[in-house]
Enzyme design. Structure first.
Site, PDB file in Angstrom:
ATOM      1  N   HIS A  15      -0.996  -3.816  -7.163  1.00 17.63           N
ATOM      2  CA  HIS A  15       0.426  -3.549  -6.888  1.00 17.63           C
ATOM      3  C   HIS A  15       0.561  -2.619  -5.671  1.00 17.63           C
ATOM      4  O   HIS A  15       0.436  -1.411  -5.800  1.00 17.63           O
ATOM      5  CB  HIS A  15       1.043  -2.897  -8.133  1.00 17.63           C
ATOM      6  CG  HIS A  15       2.525  -2.761  -8.073  1.00 17.63           C
ATOM      7  ND1 HIS A  15       3.267  -2.338  -9.138  1.00 17.63           N
ATOM      8  CD2 HIS A  15       3.418  -2.980  -7.078  1.00 17.63           C
ATOM      9  CE1 HIS A  15       4.542  -2.310  -8.818  1.00 17.63           C
ATOM     10  NE2 HIS A  15       4.663  -2.686  -7.561  1.00 17.63           N
ATOM     11  N   ARG A  25       8.034  -8.187 -11.275  1.00 14.08           N
ATOM     12  CA  ARG A  25       7.292  -7.543 -12.355  1.00 14.08           C
ATOM     13  C   ARG A  25       6.464  -8.591 -13.073  1.00 14.08           C
ATOM     14  O   ARG A  25       6.952  -9.701 -13.370  1.00 14.08           O
ATOM     15  CB  ARG A  25       8.231  -6.865 -13.366  1.00 14.08           C
ATOM     16  CG  ARG A  25       8.829  -5.553 -12.890  1.00 14.08           C
ATOM     17  CD  ARG A  25       7.771  -4.457 -12.667  1.00 14.08           C
ATOM     18  NE  ARG A  25       8.331  -3.229 -12.132  1.00 14.08           N
ATOM     19  CZ  ARG A  25       8.332  -2.869 -10.836  1.00 14.08           C
ATOM     20  NH1 ARG A  25       7.777  -3.656  -9.931  1.00 14.08           N
ATOM     21  NH2 ARG A  25       8.840  -1.719 -10.456  1.00 14.08           N
ATOM     22  N   ASN A  32      11.875   0.581  -0.628  1.00 13.56           N
ATOM     23  CA  ASN A  32      10.737  -0.269  -0.250  1.00 13.56           C
ATOM     24  C   ASN A  32      11.095  -1.758  -0.254  1.00 13.56           C
ATOM     25  O   ASN A  32      10.226  -2.607  -0.386  1.00 13.56           O
ATOM     26  CB  ASN A  32       9.533   0.017  -1.156  1.00 13.56           C
ATOM     27  CG  ASN A  32       9.886  -0.048  -2.624  1.00 13.56           C
ATOM     28  OD1 ASN A  32      10.925  -0.587  -2.989  1.00 13.56           O
ATOM     29  ND2 ASN A  32       9.022   0.495  -3.461  1.00 13.56           N
ATOM     30  N   GLN A  71      -0.428  -2.303 -16.015  1.00 18.20           N
ATOM     31  CA  GLN A  71      -1.037  -1.750 -14.797  1.00 18.20           C
ATOM     32  C   GLN A  71      -1.662  -0.390 -15.081  1.00 18.20           C
ATOM     33  O   GLN A  71      -1.016   0.423 -15.739  1.00 18.20           O
ATOM     34  CB  GLN A  71       0.031  -1.632 -13.697  1.00 18.20           C
ATOM     35  CG  GLN A  71       0.511  -2.998 -13.242  1.00 18.20           C
ATOM     36  CD  GLN A  71       1.432  -2.951 -12.028  1.00 18.20           C
ATOM     37  OE1 GLN A  71       1.928  -3.962 -11.579  1.00 18.20           O
ATOM     38  NE2 GLN A  71       1.655  -1.796 -11.469  1.00 18.20           N
TER      39      GLN A  71
END
Ligand code: NAI
Length: 359
Positions: free
Chosen positions: A309, A256, A117, A285
């Site tokens: 996210h 992050r 990704n 998260q």
């Protein structure tokens, strides 16, 4: 063999969009395959606390599949209870939700779908940069609120052209960000990384390596964070680091959340030292409803470009990391070697240089 898969729940969206593979509903497209091979497969989004499915099933799972978007935090303490665990697969990129030093102690292999990704994130970085520098968020909010006040937006809107932009970390994502910035005619493109680029890759981009992070901080108008979270990057962007940055710097963090100190960012945005902060990653998260990064704003009520996210979980990315997860598990089940680029730790040691400088 038990395979435990922790994914986010996709609800109605996942029922309507089968390409949402990284959800509990669509199970990375690997559930039927694993069941057909006779394995016990548990798919859940329930990951918090001692009574969660995660902690219940980790005790006898041999393979754990997690995703950074809804991370099952595999601490050393939980790992101690996971007596059968041999392989952790990160469906995506970024395995900091696993205590990698503890994984080494237990000789657990941690693998991720490297590269799956990185374009998705690089595109998001460029977008977030433009959204901040051009002051897009309040411009849009104004329209939705039936208002029209050009000056109120333009007072904080700039061009990316002519700015100094730097990346902390110049691996797969950082490099792609620099590549994509070239046509914007920035004043300078800078990068800081302890890992050098291959000579041909360095030559192919019009960017300068700086020797220290402090130099990057001092020179940049825009800073983008593209390194993994590990012991020496946790809290790297703290109050001291921010003091070394130019007043009015724009900061983009899609790496992050915990690389940036939560309250240092809030304070610097509110005081105006940082003109904007944007990204999609949070220090926990899902982010709690009262996380201060949700509502923080600069002195003129702008400068916040935070999202959930999702940059690395576009449908294109999901297809790639679902396929990569299947390949990693297939290799494991059939005793085939893993692609070295995917291995983070194995046989009790780090297989990558990306998670900190080690002897
Ligand atoms: P990569 O492994 O290709 O590159 C990481 C680079 O960071 C390496 O060159 C490494 O030497 C460098 N680095 C490590 N510590 C550093 C430090 N202290 N200072 C400067 N450089 C340092 O990884 P890739 O694919 O570029 O991904 C980077 C990170 O981006 C991932 O680890 C992950 O945390 C995050 N990510 C976020 C996604 C999202 O959806 N928001 C999706 C994919 C990755």
């Amino acid at each position: 063999m038990k395979v435990l898969i922790i994914l986010y729940s996709g609800g109605q969206a996942a029922q309507e969009q089968p390409k949402l593979l990284g959800t509990t509903e669509n199970k990375l497209g690997i559930y039927d395959w694993l069941k057909g091979l006779g394995h016990d497969v548990v798919v859940t989004d329930d990951k918090e606390g001692p009574n969660s499915d995660f902690q219940k099933h980790i005790v006898d799972a041999e393979i754990l599949v997690t995703t950074p978007f809804h991370p099952g935090y595999l601490t050393a303490e939980i790992m101690d209870k996971a007596k059968n665990l041999k392989l952790c697969v990160t469906a995506g990129v970024g395995s900091d939700h696993i205590d990698l030093n503890a994984a080494n102690k237990h000789k657990i292999t941690v693998a991720e779908v490297s590269g799956s990704n990185v374009v998705s994130v690089a595109e998001q970085v460029i977008m977030t940069m433009l959204v901040l520098v051009r002051n897009f968020v309040p411009a849009h909010e104004q329209i939705v609120a039936h208002k029209w006040n050009v000056a109120q937006i333009a007072r904080d809107a700039y061009d990316l052209e002519g700015k100094v932009v730097g990346t902390i970390g110049c691996g797969r994502i950082g490099y792609r960000v620099l590549q994509r910035l070239e046509p914007f005619n920035c004043k300078e493109l800078l990068w800081f990384d302890y890992t050098d680029l291959p000579a041909d890759a360095a030559k192919a981009i019009n960017a300068t390596r700086v020797a220290t992070l402090d130099e990057l901080f001092a020179r940049c108008d825009v800073i983008t964070v593209n390194c993994p979270l590990h012991e020496s990057t946790r809290g790297l962007i703290n109050a001291d680091a921010i003091k070394k940055m130019k007043k009015g710097v724009w900061l983009i963090n899609t790496a992050r959340g915990a690389i940036c100190d939560r309250m240092a960012i809030v304070d610097a945005l509110e005081s105006g030292h940082i003109a904007g902060y944007g990204g999609d990653v949070w220090d926990v998260q899902p982010a709690p409803a009262d996380h201060p990064w949700r509502n923080m704003r600069g002195p003129n009520g702008n400068g916040n470009a935070m999202t959930a996210h999702y940059s690395g979980t576009t449908l294109d990315a999901q297809a790639r990391y679902a396929k990569g997860t299947e390949e990693i598990i297939d290799n494991y089940l059939n005793g085939k070697p893993q692609n070295p680029a995917n291995v983070i730790v194995a046989d009790g040691k780090y297989a990558t240089h990306a998670y900190g400088q080690r002897k």
